[in-house]
Motif scaffolding. Structure first.
Motif, PDB file in Angstrom:
ATOM      1  N   LYS A  15       0.816  -1.216   0.000  1.00 55.41           N
ATOM      2  CA  LYS A  15       0.000   0.000   0.000  1.00 55.41           C
ATOM      3  C   LYS A  15       0.849   1.265   0.000  1.00 55.41           C
ATOM      4  CE  LYS A  15      -3.982  -0.041   2.363  1.00 55.41           C
ATOM      5  NZ  LYS A  15      -4.932  -0.190   1.321  1.00 55.41           N
ATOM      6  N   LEU A  16       2.117   1.168   0.415  1.00 56.54           N
ATOM      7  CA  LEU A  16       2.938   2.368   0.552  1.00 56.54           C
ATOM      8  C   LEU A  16       3.305   2.941  -0.813  1.00 56.54           C
ATOM      9  CD1 LEU A  16       5.394   1.374   3.424  1.00 56.54           C
ATOM     10  CD2 LEU A  16       3.265   2.663   3.582  1.00 56.54           C
ATOM     11  N   PRO A  17       3.090   4.250  -1.028  1.00 53.93           N
ATOM     12  CA  PRO A  17       3.531   4.885  -2.278  1.00 53.93           C
ATOM     13  C   PRO A  17       5.006   5.285  -2.177  1.00 53.93           C
ATOM     14  CG  PRO A  17       2.275   6.456  -0.963  1.00 53.93           C
ATOM     15  CD  PRO A  17       2.298   5.175  -0.178  1.00 53.93           C
ATOM     16  N   ILE A  18       5.826   4.673  -2.972  1.00 50.34           N
ATOM     17  CA  ILE A  18       7.268   4.952  -2.963  1.00 50.34           C
ATOM     18  C   ILE A  18       7.644   5.561  -4.315  1.00 50.34           C
ATOM     19  CG2 ILE A  18       9.565   3.980  -2.676  1.00 50.34           C
ATOM     20  CD1 ILE A  18       7.884   3.818  -0.164  1.00 50.34           C
ATOM     21  N   ALA A  19       8.425   6.639  -4.269  1.00 46.92           N
ATOM     22  CA  ALA A  19       8.884   7.270  -5.516  1.00 46.92           C
ATOM     23  C   ALA A  19       9.751   6.286  -6.293  1.00 46.92           C
ATOM     24  CB  ALA A  19       9.660   8.543  -5.203  1.00 46.92           C
ATOM     25  N   PRO A  20       9.420   6.004  -7.544  1.00 46.84           N
ATOM     26  CA  PRO A  20      10.187   5.003  -8.297  1.00 46.84           C
ATOM     27  C   PRO A  20      11.599   5.444  -8.645  1.00 46.84           C
ATOM     28  CG  PRO A  20       8.569   6.060  -9.715  1.00 46.84           C
ATOM     29  CD  PRO A  20       8.303   6.559  -8.333  1.00 46.84           C
ATOM     30  N   VAL A  21      11.818   6.755  -8.728  1.00 48.33           N
ATOM     31  CA  VAL A  21      13.136   7.280  -9.128  1.00 48.33           C
ATOM     32  C   VAL A  21      13.595   8.277  -8.086  1.00 48.33           C
ATOM     33  CG1 VAL A  21      14.422   8.516 -10.927  1.00 48.33           C
ATOM     34  CG2 VAL A  21      12.547   6.965 -11.558  1.00 48.33           C
ATOM     35  N   ASP A  22      14.879   8.207  -7.755  1.00 51.09           N
ATOM     36  CA  ASP A  22      15.462   9.175  -6.829  1.00 51.09           C
ATOM     37  C   ASP A  22      15.508  10.547  -7.521  1.00 51.09           C
ATOM     38  OD1 ASP A  22      16.982  10.702  -5.113  1.00 51.09           O
ATOM     39  OD2 ASP A  22      18.349   9.075  -4.610  1.00 51.09           O
ATOM     40  N   PRO A  23      14.876  11.566  -6.958  1.00 54.11           N
ATOM     41  CA  PRO A  23      14.884  12.881  -7.621  1.00 54.11           C
ATOM     42  C   PRO A  23      16.279  13.444  -7.848  1.00 54.11           C
ATOM     43  CG  PRO A  23      13.212  12.811  -5.910  1.00 54.11           C
ATOM     44  CD  PRO A  23      14.026  11.569  -5.766  1.00 54.11           C
ATOM     45  N   MET A  24      17.243  13.089  -7.006  1.00 56.66           N
ATOM     46  CA  MET A  24      18.597  13.620  -7.198  1.00 56.66           C
ATOM     47  C   MET A  24      19.256  13.048  -8.437  1.00 56.66           C
ATOM     48  SD  MET A  24      20.487  14.295  -3.578  1.00 56.66           S
ATOM     49  CE  MET A  24      20.578  12.584  -3.117  1.00 56.66           C
TER      50      MET A  24
ATOM     51  N   GLU B 285      29.278  14.442  -3.274  1.00 52.49           N
ATOM     52  CA  GLU B 285      30.162  13.273  -3.243  1.00 52.49           C
ATOM     53  C   GLU B 285      30.090  12.492  -4.552  1.00 52.49           C
ATOM     54  OE1 GLU B 285      29.002  10.958   0.077  1.00 52.49           O
ATOM     55  OE2 GLU B 285      29.863  12.315   1.584  1.00 52.49           O
ATOM     56  N   ALA B 286      28.901  12.392  -5.131  1.00 50.91           N
ATOM     57  CA  ALA B 286      28.741  11.643  -6.373  1.00 50.91           C
ATOM     58  C   ALA B 286      29.206  12.431  -7.586  1.00 50.91           C
ATOM     59  CB  ALA B 286      27.277  11.232  -6.553  1.00 50.91           C
ATOM     60  N   HIS B 287      29.163  13.746  -7.520  1.00 51.54           N
ATOM     61  CA  HIS B 287      29.546  14.580  -8.664  1.00 51.54           C
ATOM     62  C   HIS B 287      30.656  15.536  -8.224  1.00 51.54           C
ATOM     63  CE1 HIS B 287      25.441  13.135  -9.519  1.00 51.54           C
ATOM     64  NE2 HIS B 287      25.804  13.191 -10.789  1.00 51.54           N
TER      65      HIS B 287
END
Length: 372
Positions: free
Chosen positions: A151-160, A189-191
């Protein structure tokens, strides 16, 4: 001459059997202008079977205009009574449903567990009703957690990962500034630090800018200010070459008059994606009001903060389910950037029991005392 005229006309057949026809008297105006010879022709016309002219409708006096006077007090009272009746009916229906669900031991256990986790009663009923009656007791909890996770709505893509412009909104003390610092640190850190820019619209509250400037100095990231919607549009145009722009908005209560103006800024800037930072240590009713008030900003996601400050964050998950707001990240501490986690349905439901046990665990008193 008159006698010759009457002899030429053909006589009526069986005139004795016909009733005598007496022509109606002519109106005064016609009697004055009609020749004597024409009276006979009028008499013959009267004998012919002709369709009677409809009688004129009587003229009615205009009806008085109806004036409906609405008594606002009575209407409000009626609405309150209807709302009260609806609440009574819903309460009785829910009570009946709970009694029926508790007739099954496995469903009754699920209802008790979800109440301990802090879930809204409506969601608890929905989940319990989906548990089959023949489910074995030792499998009930796992099946319940699986139903919750679905039931939990989870964002499929990380906005960052998509970058762009992201604005965080929320009530006072929700943890927006700290969350922005964590996001900026992760992205740097990633970029690279030069790929991130920070913007604050909270230029009035004492210490608000200083906190974000402090994080910017630690991370080597530039911080900018915007005092109005026009300033924000012009600033975002200058920062369009940055891969990620994070906007820290002023912390306002859901009933603050300045909230509408701030949300209007964000709605006017079409390239901005707005996320709501919602503290998990808040009651269900307060969080529900926050979501409704901040919904004017066209919310695209949810950040659950302060999971470490509550043992029952089922109410926060209930709000996300009710409003269908995708959960993007969760935060559970002040450490930058360690206490920031990508939202996962499986991890969230597994933490329900861990946080409940941690909250119920008694505190160990301090045994160290100062020596005089």
């Amino acid at each position: 001459v008159n006698r010759a005229r009457f002899q030429i006309d053909p006589p009526l057949e069986d005139s004795a059997q016909l009733p005598a026809v007496t022509p109606p008297p002519l109106p005064v105006a016609l009697q004055a202008t009609t020749a004597p010879g024409d009276q006979a022709s009028h008499a013959q016309d009267a004998v012919q079977p002709t369709e009677a002219a409809p009688a004129p409708m009587p003229t009615l006096a205009p009806a008085p205009a109806l004036t409906l006077v609405a008594d606002d007090a009575e209407i409000r009272h009626l609405r309150q009574e209807v709302a009260g009746m609806r609440q009574v009916i819903e309460r009785e229906m829910n009570r009946f449903t709970d009694e029926r669900l508790r007739g099954s031991p496995v469903r009754a256990t699920a209802l008790d567990l979800m109440d301990e986790y802090g879930f809204d009663a409506g969601i608890a009923r929905d989940v319990a009703m989906q548990i089959p009656l023949e489910t074995e007791a030792h499998r009930g909890r796992g099946l319940m957690l699986g139903l919750i996770s679905r039931k939990l709505p989870i964002a499929p893509v990380d906005p960052m990962e998509e970058g762009g412009v992201i604005a965080l909104v929320g009530p006072t003390g929700a943890g927006k500034t700290t969350t922005i610092a964590k996001l900026a640190s992760r992205f740097a850190e990633a970029h690279a630090a030069r790929d991130v820019a920070l913007v604050t619209t909270d230029t009035m509250r004492i210490g608000a800018r200083e906190q974000l400037y402090g994080y910017g100095r630690q991370l080597g990231i530039a911080v900018h200010e915007a005092n109005s919607g026009t300033d924000l549009d012009q600033l975002l145009e200058r920062l369009k070459d940055y891969k990620l722009v994070l906007i820290d908005t002023a912390g306002l209560g859901p009933r603050d008059r300045a909230l509408a103006a701030q949300l209007q800024w964000l709605r006017a800037a079409r390239q901005v994606r707005t996320l709501l930072v919602l503290p998990a240590n808040t009651s269900f009713g307060d969080m529900d009001e926050v979501v409704r008030r901040f919904g004017a900003a066209n919310l695209q996601g949810l950040v659950l903060s302060k999971l470490d400050e509550t043992g029952r964050f089922g109410n926060a998950l209930s709000v996300a389910v009710d409003h269908k707001l995708p959960i993007t990240w969760v935060t559970d501490g002040q450490d930058v950037p360690d206490d920031l986690h990508r939202a996962s349905a499986a991890n969230l439901v597994l933490r329900l029991e861990d946080l409940r046990r941690a909250a119920d665990m008694p505190c160990n008193p301090e045994l160290n005392h100062a020596v005089a």
